[in-house]
Design a protein around this motif. Structure first.
Motif, PDB file in Angstrom:
ATOM      1  N   HIS A   1       0.674   3.348  -3.249  1.00 54.74           N
ATOM      2  CA  HIS A   1      -0.874   4.299  -3.302  1.00 54.74           C
ATOM      3  C   HIS A   1      -1.380   5.083  -2.214  1.00 54.74           C
ATOM      4  CE1 HIS A   1      -1.684   1.619  -6.535  1.00 54.74           C
ATOM      5  NE2 HIS A   1      -1.730   0.154  -5.565  1.00 54.74           N
ATOM      6  N   ILE A   2      -0.613   5.118  -0.956  1.00 50.17           N
ATOM      7  CA  ILE A   2      -0.702   6.040   0.285  1.00 50.17           C
ATOM      8  C   ILE A   2       0.075   7.176  -0.132  1.00 50.17           C
ATOM      9  CG2 ILE A   2      -0.174   6.558   2.598  1.00 50.17           C
ATOM     10  CD1 ILE A   2      -1.725   3.424   3.128  1.00 50.17           C
TER      11      ILE A   2
ATOM     12  N   GLU B   1       0.934  -1.397   0.441  1.00 54.07           N
ATOM     13  CA  GLU B   1       0.411   0.490   0.203  1.00 54.07           C
ATOM     14  C   GLU B   1       1.426   1.336   0.071  1.00 54.07           C
ATOM     15  OE1 GLU B   1      -3.763  -1.592   2.426  1.00 54.07           O
ATOM     16  OE2 GLU B   1      -2.435  -0.574   3.226  1.00 54.07           O
TER      17      GLU B   1
ATOM     18  N   ILE C   1      -1.363   3.131 -11.696  1.00 57.54           N
ATOM     19  CA  ILE C   1      -2.216   2.358 -10.601  1.00 57.54           C
ATOM     20  C   ILE C   1      -1.412   0.900 -10.351  1.00 57.54           C
ATOM     21  CG2 ILE C   1      -4.423   0.800 -10.925  1.00 57.54           C
ATOM     22  CD1 ILE C   1      -5.924   3.219 -11.887  1.00 57.54           C
ATOM     23  N   SER C   2      -1.244   0.881 -12.146  1.00 59.24           N
ATOM     24  CA  SER C   2      -0.351  -0.625 -12.614  1.00 59.24           C
ATOM     25  C   SER C   2       0.867  -0.180 -12.297  1.00 59.24           C
ATOM     26  CB  SER C   2      -0.259  -1.138 -13.615  1.00 59.24           C
ATOM     27  OG  SER C   2       0.769   0.307 -14.715  1.00 59.24           O
TER      28      SER C   2
ATOM     29  N   ARG D   1      -0.732  10.095  -2.851  1.00 56.32           N
ATOM     30  CA  ARG D   1      -1.451  11.078  -2.283  1.00 56.32           C
ATOM     31  C   ARG D   1      -0.864  11.924  -1.370  1.00 56.32           C
ATOM     32  NH1 ARG D   1      -3.079   6.509  -5.105  1.00 56.32           N
ATOM     33  NH2 ARG D   1      -5.291   6.575  -5.461  1.00 56.32           N
ATOM     34  N   ILE D   2       0.176  12.187  -1.475  1.00 60.56           N
ATOM     35  CA  ILE D   2       0.941  12.781  -0.828  1.00 60.56           C
ATOM     36  C   ILE D   2       1.332  14.492  -1.966  1.00 60.56           C
ATOM     37  CG2 ILE D   2       3.438  14.459  -0.483  1.00 60.56           C
ATOM     38  CD1 ILE D   2       4.024  11.710   0.948  1.00 60.56           C
TER      39      ILE D   2
ATOM     40  N   HIS E   1      -1.820   9.572  -9.732  1.00 62.14           N
ATOM     41  CA  HIS E   1      -2.205   8.351  -9.132  1.00 62.14           C
ATOM     42  C   HIS E   1      -1.931   7.277 -10.147  1.00 62.14           C
ATOM     43  CE1 HIS E   1      -1.898  11.457  -6.206  1.00 62.14           C
ATOM     44  NE2 HIS E   1      -3.599  11.819  -6.125  1.00 62.14           N
TER      45      HIS E   1
ATOM     46  N   VAL F   1       3.398  -1.091  -9.461  1.00 58.78           N
ATOM     47  CA  VAL F   1       3.504  -1.304  -7.908  1.00 58.78           C
ATOM     48  C   VAL F   1       4.835  -2.774  -7.940  1.00 58.78           C
ATOM     49  CG1 VAL F   1       1.353  -2.428  -8.104  1.00 58.78           C
ATOM     50  CG2 VAL F   1       3.299  -3.495  -9.129  1.00 58.78           C
TER      51      VAL F   1
END
Ligand code: FAD
Ligand code: SF4
Ligand code: SF4
Ligand code: SF4
Lengths: 277, 249, 433, 343
Positions: free
Chosen positions: C58-59, C55, C161-162, C62-63, C159, C164
């Motif tokens: 992803h978190i 995670e 998505i893919s 958002r900064i 942001h 990771v």
């Protein structure tokens, strides 16, 4: 190309009348003469009206089918399309598809019989095309009685027509309201209350009903108590409609479609359609 | 509504939603002609206190945020929450889960007294919100759709169906079939199923549909060898303020 | 001419997030001069504690919406370092590719939308549409190109998505790879035109030498990966950042202040250019020369030019990367490597568009975060901004209040401060050690 | 019907020619889990041995998930036009129940009024079907839809070294004579064909007992307990409808460009399983619960069209079963109806 069933004809709003705080009546005629000529509707049918940029929604035609140069809609402002058309001015252009619906009011079948019309709220509007038709050929029908329930006196639609009916002795009109004001002298309560007073012979009477979805069940109970016949009762049913032409399927009622097979159904059929009322 | 005056404001958030508006590219010029942007901190210097529509980005996480928001709420006739932070509190709510005081302590130590931070809340906790452009970030299409709808005079059509519908419209392989989990079944569509389209399970950044069948979700999880806790972890990411776990019994 | 000045600009516009500027001059003497960040700190270090290794990217993305790719990768690299994961060439190249386009996107946004209005004397990009529509259209096209690149590779323009830990959940299709190449090639015409416009600009002449920090690499113009380099002559491995970079909490601002060899340093496009200009593509070097940008450059206002030069470099290098990747085509089986959680600490250092970005995580054996520390570029620039202002103000003190206000705003904006991310904070305990 | 055979070697030649001469759509492996019907430019991409039913049914080629129905331009005049594109296409490799699904849609979209957006494409679509062994969830045998009698131009059956070809239209015959080397089917071919079909029919694992369903369904219709059980896990996610080759529901909405001059009327796939489907003004919902909705869907699939068209709309392809994460299974539920009424 113009066989695309989703293309509307262009029409113009020729007159707007504000009848209640929520409802307005719109006179509409087609811009192309051809389209106007082609447009022959029967009592109970509806059109799909487009406000460009906003969307399309079904509305019953409320005017007399014998009037050929325009037609009328009575629209309550509840959502996108209906509010948008309320915001339009005379002369504005809209799109019209239709008329749609094979299930119409029994304007032929009822000839030579009594006619009982029961309307709740906005339900009076769809009945108007039938009622004006009956008035045009008044001598071809027996007794005519109109039961109409409104929420309160200001919300009563078609006040002129009601006054006119009242002025004639071959029509009986009962208007009832749920919430009377100080000046109200008429009936109080829901329209089903008035049904027991109807003294028409059941075999000889055609009943037409239109109102909010919750109303039908109660009306039908009252009518059956009086022995009115299932195949002589006609209900105009509302459903969500996206296309009006039997393709989008939102107006499913059991195995039938309100837009194609209705919107007016015989109670006998409704009985055999699960969840119709 | 013809040429409405619009203010775009940012509270506590990442600025991504405002960027999403700047990212309109093809449509930006049309947008600027269709509306009068009178306030947009990220992009323009002029600002004004006269606007009909306010687009609010970010959640309320300081007293200062709350004051500004209430001020805006008094002026604007229509309030639109833009992005997960404004709509649900978004990722900022993780701080609440941790505890505001504890978080201050951890990050600022003995200087924590200097910091104006309160429990994170979505903006609806302070003002009446008329429309929600959900998502982290919301799609530009939806932001534009809402504005367009207001101009032409219709109710913006925000989906109240789950992401699965969009997945199916796109012909996506369900990510459960790829051996991963997905919240799309109970999450509100409108994002264009972006995550599943990229092979990742939906994280419910747009919150849930109105009436999610969360109990079924639990049953399904068991079928896929997962626990409610697993899925709640994921859900908290953007919905920590919503306390949905209380719904799952 | 102003003898006494009391300027408060609140909020500072055309910077991402909120910042206030306070200047107080009495009898031509600067009494007070500060940049204040009244925005709420967001406590990302606290939010990260206890989260699963899947995670953090992803978190932390958002900064900041503007540099979400940079945060994503600083985070992923920290996690991969902690879990001992090595990715393959294909993943690495795709990562560089997506990384380039955040740089293009962000630099374009800054040069054309946020800074350009100052140089053209327009209040905003909205006014610029009236006066210089061609510039706005170029900017919109470049931004779209860069955003589309990020979206195609990462699944979403902001942001992603893919992207990771371990690689990619989905690869671009062959068709998309060629589509990207076409988009990149189409951008050159706009860069040509931009060059002509930029040449006409008269940037303020203001020089103040300082320490320049960036990452550096032997082969690449380092953005995605490299060691930390200072213009003061040292190079360290990213994981040892604490040995050089210090920070402290200051009262007037919720953004922390940092320093290294001296009392202040600069990060961002100009630092990267000063430290690594020889690794730029030939094309980018030519552009730099045409615009009068030579390393070392001490004029803060030239940051904008360095950003433009980087756009050229990123586009050149992207085409090269795509060509390399398409030699044998993308291999689905190499999209992602497998990951197993374990305990450990890892540091991820990248160049965000605004400069050096550091994520530092410690994981427990279940792959949950125990401790996190993040250092954000705008925080690093703080002291340097204030020092620049202090040096610049006396030079323009004879101008009108409005002119001073504008000049100071322009100076701050030149740094492209991304205040939304600077509003989150460092672990104080680390400051003390 | 005309019957022919084509040798495997010639088959490859035939298909390759079609691929190069037409917009050719066929099953392609999409990822580890599914196949999809997409445009093919190269024979090697074609994979007719797909195990699952492929998520998006082939209906999307004729009835795309979102499409512009009409376009309008508002100025002095309002100009309205249709915009559907219609190109010659070949749809290759759909199986018998999918062909039957298409036939259903053909009938549905031409019943009463013709849906031009659909038919403009349908007229230009050549359908080449192919028999394949049933997937785990396929119960088309029970629905009487495991065999396609019509609705295709060519239908191939794999007889190991050759394909048995049923020629369903003049167009199909034309394609064969132009692009393929074939011979007339003889006794031997028919024998092998029969053998294949017998094995094929024996391979159906999932069965639905549809005897008396027409009446039984009415019997259980008002049994709230029954439906509560059936619909317990349903998310109202709508996946079942959207993957169904015979579901046709759609929404229509107007979309205006930001310049407020041009607009589109767009339709997009809808599902009767989501609450909004039955919502009307006054916030009245005709099907407010998931039980209401599920039985509505079942009615539409296994009853309504027995009335309207004399044959059910469900072709038993099993896609909805695969797509449903709540593991709601129409075939098993049909059996439950029977059980409920028999006990
Ligand atoms: C055959 C027929 C005849 C009719 N005749 C008339 C008539 O003569 N006069 C008349 O006024 N009306 C009539 N109606 C009703 C009329 O069609 C509806 O009021 C109309 O469709 C409303 O459209 P709208 O775009 O204004 O409202 P919408 O914006 O579609 O919304 C109407 C209401 O529906 C609900 N709703 C719809 N979509 C959504 C959604 N996506 N999310 C949440 N809620 C939603 C809401 O409760 C909303 O208040 C008739 C309907 C039918 C079927
Ligand atoms: S991937 Fe998620 S959203 Fe998409 S169909 Fe599967 S469960 Fe639904
Ligand atoms: S039956 Fe299954 S697929 Fe259909 S709506 Fe319910 S959960 Fe979704
Ligand atoms: S209802 Fe299910 S089994 Fe029947 S045709 Fe549709 S998807 Fe196939």
């Amino acid at each position: 190309m113009e066989n695309n069933i989703y293309i509307p004809d262009l029409a113009r709003i020729t007159r707007i009348e504000t009848v209640t705080p929520l409802e307005k009546i719109f006179d509409i005629s087609f811009i192309e003469k051809e389209a106007q000529k082609k447009f022959n509707f029967l009592p109970g049918q509806f059109v799909e009206l487009t406000v460009f940029g906003v969307g399309e929604a079904p509305f019953s035609i409320t005017s007399n089918p014998n009037n050929k140069d325009k037609f009328q809609l009575c629209i309550r402002a509840v959502g996108s399309v209906s509010k948008a058309i309320h915001a339009l001015k005379e002369g504005a252009r809209v799109g019209i598809r239709g008329p749609f619906g094979k299930g119409t009011f029994p304007y032929k079948e009822a000839k030579g019989h009594n006619v009982l019309a029961i309307a709740g709220g906005l339900g009076l509007a769809p009945l108007m095309s039938f009622l004006t038709y009956v008035m045009d050929f008044r001598d071809q029908y027996k007794n005519l009685m109109i039961i109409y329930g409104a929420v309160n006196p200001t919300n009563i639609l078609y006040k002129n027509e009601i006054a006119y009916w009242n002025s004639r002795d071959d029509v009986s009109v009962c208007v009832t309201v749920d919430n009377p004001d100080d000046k109200w002298t008429g009936e109080i309560g829901v329209c089903t209350k008035l049904i027991p007073r109807v003294d028409f012979k059941p075999d000889d009477t055609y009943t037409i009903v239109c109102g909010p979805p919750v109303m039908y069940k109660y009306v039908v109970v009252e009518l059956e108590k009086k022995n009115f016949k299932e195949d002589k009762i006609f209900l105009s049913l509302e459903r969500r409609m996206e296309c009006g032409v039997g393709k989008c399927n939102h107006c499913h009622i059991g195995d039938k479609l309100a837009c194609v097979d209705g919107p007016v159904f015989r109670l006998w059929d409704v009985r055999n359609l699960k969840e119709a009322i | 509504m013809s040429k409405p005056k619009v203010g775009i404001f940012g509270l506590t958030g990442c600025g991504g939603c405002q960027l999403e508006i700047l990212n309109l590219e093809d449509q930006l010029l049309d947008l600027i002609h269709a509306i009068d942007i009178v306030h947009f901190t990220e992009a323009i210097t002029e600002h004004s206190d006269n606007y009909d529509i306010a687009l609010i980005e970010g959640s309320v996480a300081t007293r200062h945020d709350a004051e500004r928001l209430e001020h805006i709420g008094k002026i604007a006739k229509i309030m639109i929450a833009v992005g997960a932070c404004a709509c649900t509190g978004g990722i900022n709510c993780l701080k609440n889960l941790y505890g505001v005081e504890k978080a201050k302590e951890l990050v600022y130590g003995d200087k924590k007294g200097w910091i104006d931070a309160i429990e994170t809340k979505p903006i609806e906790a302070y003002v009446k919100v008329d429309y929600y452009a959900r998502g982290c970030p919301p799609t530009r299409t939806e932001i534009v759709d809402i504005i367009k709808s207001l101009i032409v005079g219709k109710v913006p059509e925000i989906p109240n169906y789950p992401v699965c519908i969009e997945c199916k419209r796109l012909g996506n392989t369900c990510v459960y079939d790829l051996g991963k989990t997905c919240m799309g079944l109970i999450s509100r569509a409108g994002c264009g199923a972006r995550c599943p389209s990229a092979g990742v399970g939906c994280e419910a950044c747009r919150g849930t549909i109105d009436d999610p069948n969360v109990n079924a979700q639990k049953d399904i999880l068991v079928k896929y060898n997962l626990t409610v806790e697993d899925i709640m972890e994921g859900f908290n990411l953007y919905n920590g303020c919503k306390k949905i776990e209380q719904k799952i019994k | 001419m102003a003898k006494n000045l009391n300027i408060e600009v609140s909020p500072l516009s055309r910077v991402e997030g909120h910042g206030d500027l306070v200047i107080d001059v009495k009898n031509k003497k600067v009494e007070k001069l500060m940049l204040r960040i009244p925005e709420s700190p967001r406590f990302f270090e606290a939010m990260l504690v206890g989260r699963n290794w899947t995670e953090p990217s992803h978190i932390t993305s958002r900064i900041c919406g503007i540099c979400s790719v940079a945060h994503t990768y600083a985070s992923i690299k920290a996690t991969e370092a902690a879990l001992g994961i090595k990715v393959n060439e294909q993943i690495l190249k795709l990562r560089k590719l997506i990384f380039h386009h955040e740089c293009v996107q962000s630099n374009t946004l800054h040069v054309y939308f946020l800074a350009a209005p100052d140089f053209f004397g327009a209040g905003s990009v909205v006014s610029l549409i009236e006066t210089h529509p061609e510039v706005v259209n170029i900017a919109l096209r470049l931004k779209k190109m860069a955003n589309d690149m990020v979206r195609i590779i990462g699944g979403r323009a902001i942001h992603p998505i893919s992207t990771v830990v371990g690689g990619f959940t989905k690869l671009p299709t062959e068709e998309e790879m060629y589509q990207m190449k076409d988009m990149l090639k189409a951008a050159y015409a706009d860069l040509e035109t931009s060059l002509k416009v930029l040449k006409t600009l008269k940037l303020p002449q203001f020089e103040r030498e300082t320490e320049y920090l960036s990452i550096t690499d032997k082969k690449d113009y380092a953005l995605y990966d490299g060691d930390i380099k200072s213009s003061d002559g040292w190079i360290i491995d990213g994981k040892d950042y604490l040995s050089k970079i210090k920070e402290k909490v200051v009262e007037h601002s919720t953004g922390k202040h940092c320093w290294a060899s001296r009392d202040a340093f600069m990060v961002g496009a100009l630092s990267r250019f000063n430290n690594n200009f020889d690794k730029l593509s030939d094309n980018a070097k030519t552009y730099a020369e045409e615009l009068g940008l030579k390393a070392p450059c001490y004029n803060t206002f030239m940051i904008n030019i360095a950003q433009f030069v980087e756009i050229i470099h990123c586009i050149d290098d992207s085409i090269k990367l795509i060509d390399e990747l398409m030699v044998s085509g993308l291999d689905e089986n190499k999209a992602i490597v497998s990951v197993k959680p374990k305990a450990g600490r890892g540091v991820g250092v990248v160049e965000a568009p605004r400069g050096l970005l550091i994520h530092d995580y410690t994981y427990d054996a279940d792959g949950k975060i125990e401790k996190a520390n993040l250092i954000i570029p705008t925080n690093m620039n703080y002291i340097n901004v204030e020092k620049d202002m202090a040096a610049y103000l006396p030079l323009i003190i004879d101008k009108s209040e409005d002119e001073i206000r504008l000049a100071m705003e322009m100076l701050i904006r030149a740094y492209d401060p991304c205040i939304s991310c600077s509003t989150h904070f460092l672990n104080v305990k680390l400051v003390n050690n | 019907m005309l019957y022919k055979v084509i040798k495997k070697v010639d088959y490859k030649e035939f298909v390759s020619k079609l691929i190069s001469d037409f917009e050719f759509i066929g099953p392609v492996k999409k990822d580890i889990a599914t196949h999809d019907f997409v445009r093919i430019n190269d024979f090697s991409k074609l994979d007719i041995n797909y195990k699952r039913t492929t998520i998006a049914p082939a209906k999307k080629i004729l009835f795309p998930s979102t499409e512009v129905l009409i376009q309008y331009e508002i100025g002095e005049d309002i100009k309205i036009s249709s915009v559907y594109e219609a190109k010659e296409k070949i749809l290759f490799g759909i199986d018998a129940c999918d062909v039957n699904g298409l036939s259903f849609l053909d009938r549905f979209f031409s019943e009463d009024l013709i849906d031009e957006p659909y038919f403009s494409r349908r007229r230009k679509l050549t359908v080449i079907g192919i028999d394949r062994m049933p997937s785990k969830t396929n119960f088309s045998l029970s629905m009487g839809k495991e065999y396609a009698k019509d609705g295709f131009d060519l239908f191939l059956t794999d007889l190991k070294d050759r394909y048995f070809v049923r020629v369903g239209s003049e167009k199909g015959n034309g394609l064969l004579s132009k692009y393929a080397i074939t011979s007339a089917a003889g006794d031997e071919d028919f024998k092998d064909y029969n053998k294949f079909m017998d094995t094929y029919r024996k391979s159906f694992k999932l069965k639905a007992d549809v005897a008396n369903l027409y009446d039984n369904f009415e019997q259980v219709y008002d049994d709230a307990q029954f439906w509560k059980k059936i619909a317990k896990d349903c998310y109202s996610c709508g996946s079942c409808c959207l993957v169904c080759p015979t579901c046709f529901c759609f929404n229509v909405k107007d979309d205006m460009e930001l310049n407020l001059k041009k607009g589109n009327k767009i339709r997009e796939w809808d599902s009767c399983m989501i609450p909004e489907y039955g919502l009307v003004a006054g916030s009245h919902n005709f099907r407010p619960t998931k039980e209401n909705r599920l039985k509505q869907r079942y009615r539409c699939k296994i009853k309504t069209f027995a009335d309207r068209f004399g044959s059910n709309s469900c072709v038993g392809c099993g896609r909805c079963i695969e797509a449903c994460l709540a593991k709601i299974n129409i075939a098993e539920d049909i059996n439950s109806v029977k059980k409920e009424v028999s006990v």
